[in-house]
Design an enzyme around this catalytic site. Structure first.
Site, PDB file in Angstrom:
ATOM      1  N   LYS A 187       0.812  -1.217   0.000  1.00  0.00           N
ATOM      2  CA  LYS A 187       0.000   0.000   0.000  1.00  0.00           C
ATOM      3  C   LYS A 187       0.849   1.272   0.000  1.00  0.00           C
ATOM      4  O   LYS A 187       0.588   2.207  -0.761  1.00  0.00           O
ATOM      5  CB  LYS A 187      -0.901  -0.045   1.234  1.00  0.00           C
ATOM      6  CG  LYS A 187      -1.765   1.161   1.471  1.00  0.00           C
ATOM      7  CD  LYS A 187      -2.815   0.842   2.532  1.00  0.00           C
ATOM      8  CE  LYS A 187      -2.211   0.474   3.872  1.00  0.00           C
ATOM      9  NZ  LYS A 187      -1.754   1.637   4.661  1.00  0.00           N
TER      10      LYS A 187
ATOM     11  N   ARG B 251      -8.471   4.149   9.851  1.00  0.00           N
ATOM     12  CA  ARG B 251      -8.215   2.780  10.303  1.00  0.00           C
ATOM     13  C   ARG B 251      -9.457   2.118  10.878  1.00  0.00           C
ATOM     14  O   ARG B 251      -9.467   0.912  11.102  1.00  0.00           O
ATOM     15  CB  ARG B 251      -7.160   2.786  11.410  1.00  0.00           C
ATOM     16  CG  ARG B 251      -5.759   2.853  10.891  1.00  0.00           C
ATOM     17  CD  ARG B 251      -4.766   2.530  12.000  1.00  0.00           C
ATOM     18  NE  ARG B 251      -3.423   2.871  11.585  1.00  0.00           N
ATOM     19  CZ  ARG B 251      -2.700   2.137  10.749  1.00  0.00           C
ATOM     20  NH1 ARG B 251      -3.185   1.013  10.285  1.00  0.00           N
ATOM     21  NH2 ARG B 251      -1.496   2.520  10.395  1.00  0.00           N
TER      22      ARG B 251
ATOM     23  N   ARG C  89      12.035 -11.606   5.808  1.00  0.00           N
ATOM     24  CA  ARG C  89      13.259 -10.829   6.000  1.00  0.00           C
ATOM     25  C   ARG C  89      14.322 -11.642   6.738  1.00  0.00           C
ATOM     26  O   ARG C  89      14.032 -12.331   7.725  1.00  0.00           O
ATOM     27  CB  ARG C  89      12.929  -9.568   6.793  1.00  0.00           C
ATOM     28  CG  ARG C  89      14.107  -8.611   6.870  1.00  0.00           C
ATOM     29  CD  ARG C  89      13.643  -7.243   7.184  1.00  0.00           C
ATOM     30  NE  ARG C  89      12.873  -7.215   8.426  1.00  0.00           N
ATOM     31  CZ  ARG C  89      12.678  -6.117   9.144  1.00  0.00           C
ATOM     32  NH1 ARG C  89      13.195  -4.970   8.745  1.00  0.00           N
ATOM     33  NH2 ARG C  89      11.958  -6.148  10.245  1.00  0.00           N
TER      34      ARG C  89
ATOM     35  N   ARG D  56      14.499 -11.960  12.648  1.00  0.00           N
ATOM     36  CA  ARG D  56      14.137 -11.261  13.893  1.00  0.00           C
ATOM     37  C   ARG D  56      12.851 -11.845  14.473  1.00  0.00           C
ATOM     38  O   ARG D  56      11.968 -12.270  13.735  1.00  0.00           O
ATOM     39  CB  ARG D  56      13.918  -9.773  13.615  1.00  0.00           C
ATOM     40  CG  ARG D  56      15.208  -8.995  13.463  1.00  0.00           C
ATOM     41  CD  ARG D  56      14.911  -7.543  13.171  1.00  0.00           C
ATOM     42  NE  ARG D  56      13.870  -7.023  14.060  1.00  0.00           N
ATOM     43  CZ  ARG D  56      13.265  -5.855  13.902  1.00  0.00           C
ATOM     44  NH1 ARG D  56      13.586  -5.083  12.900  1.00  0.00           N
ATOM     45  NH2 ARG D  56      12.341  -5.452  14.745  1.00  0.00           N
TER      46      ARG D  56
ATOM     47  N   ARG E 259      -0.199  -9.958  14.687  1.00  0.00           N
ATOM     48  CA  ARG E 259      -0.376  -8.575  14.227  1.00  0.00           C
ATOM     49  C   ARG E 259      -1.518  -8.509  13.203  1.00  0.00           C
ATOM     50  O   ARG E 259      -2.370  -7.623  13.269  1.00  0.00           O
ATOM     51  CB  ARG E 259       0.935  -8.115  13.589  1.00  0.00           C
ATOM     52  CG  ARG E 259       1.278  -6.671  13.822  1.00  0.00           C
ATOM     53  CD  ARG E 259       2.778  -6.425  13.818  1.00  0.00           C
ATOM     54  NE  ARG E 259       3.416  -6.766  12.551  1.00  0.00           N
ATOM     55  CZ  ARG E 259       4.680  -7.188  12.442  1.00  0.00           C
ATOM     56  NH1 ARG E 259       5.427  -7.308  13.510  1.00  0.00           N
ATOM     57  NH2 ARG E 259       5.179  -7.481  11.267  1.00  0.00           N
TER      58      ARG E 259
END
Ligand SMILES: [Zn+2]
Length: 236
Positions: free
Chosen positions: A30, A105, A144, A178, A189
């Site tokens: 986005k 949101r 990642r 991580r 999340r």
């Protein structure tokens, strides 16, 4: 200053102001697409994340409040967020429109935005929703990898893989993931962020301003499709 200034920009702008609200899950691309659209359409890219960071840097009283909420892991209260967006929309460069990224949101924020725009004789013109299935979001958000010797050596298993699995191209050191990027954390999340986003998507679908664009195609093609659909909807 807020509502007066917003009313000020309304005069003479007629119905041509382009208020574009970007929707998409984390990892849908986005932010990148918002930047590209801003450039192509010559409109400012208004990212609430960036507005919050600028506010915190400014060290104003409001900035400190925002900082406290973010530090405590809380959402910034709607009244602060909405006032911040209202001020931004009242700036000169937003007279022809904006690309909103990260706001609204929640449905409450979406309604506040409608009210704000109505005062300025304007409304949301188009809401592009970049749709990406959850499994692909997970692959993007958990991919990642970081070098154990130098944390500037970054890789991504999907978009920027090292030549050899798990090994840094530059120094041959081992790569690690991580904890923030672990599947469990990312799923948590998404579980928090997706339901309110779907409510906002439904709200805009009900107002007939929403359109979906598949986000699993190359970014340049996503941009092209977004531009075609936005132009079809906002210039007639
Ligand atoms: Zn390295």
């Amino acid at each position: 200053m807020t509502s007066a200034a917003v009313n000020g920009t309304a005069a003479g702008s007629g119905g041509t102001r382009r208020i574009i609200v970007m929707m998409g899950a984390p990892g849908a691309g986005k932010g990148t697409q918002a930047e590209r659209l801003a450039e192509a359409l010559d409109l400012p890219h208004v990212s609430t994340g960036e507005l919050f960071r600028a506010m915190i840097r400014s060290d104003s009283e409001l900035g400190q409040k925002v900082h406290e909420h973010i530090d405590a892991g809380e959402l910034v209260p709607d009244e602060i967020t909405v006032a911040m967006v209202a001020d931004r929309l009242a700036e000169d460069d937003a007279a022809d429109g904006v690309i909103l990224d990260g706001f609204p949101r929640t449905v409450a924020q979406a309604k506040a935005l409608d009210k704000l725009l109505a005062k300025a004789d304007s409304c949301v013109s188009a809401v592009p929703y970049i749709e990406v299935r959850t499994e692909l979001l997970l692959a993007r958000l958990t991919g990642r990898r970081i070098c154990t010797v130098d944390d500037q050596h970054l890789y991504h298993v999907v978009t920027m893989p090292p030549k050899q699995d798990g090994v840094c191209d530059i120094d041959g050191a081992e790569l690690y993931q991580r904890a923030d990027d672990s599947e469990e954390t990312v799923r948590g999340r998404l579980d928090n962020q997706l339901p309110p986003m779907y409510e906002v998507v439904d709200y805009y679908a009900g107002n007939n301003v929403l359109f979906s664009v598949p986000g699993d195609q190359p970014p340049a093609e996503v941009t092209e499709e977004l531009l075609r659909l936005i132009n079809a909807r906002t210039s007639s």
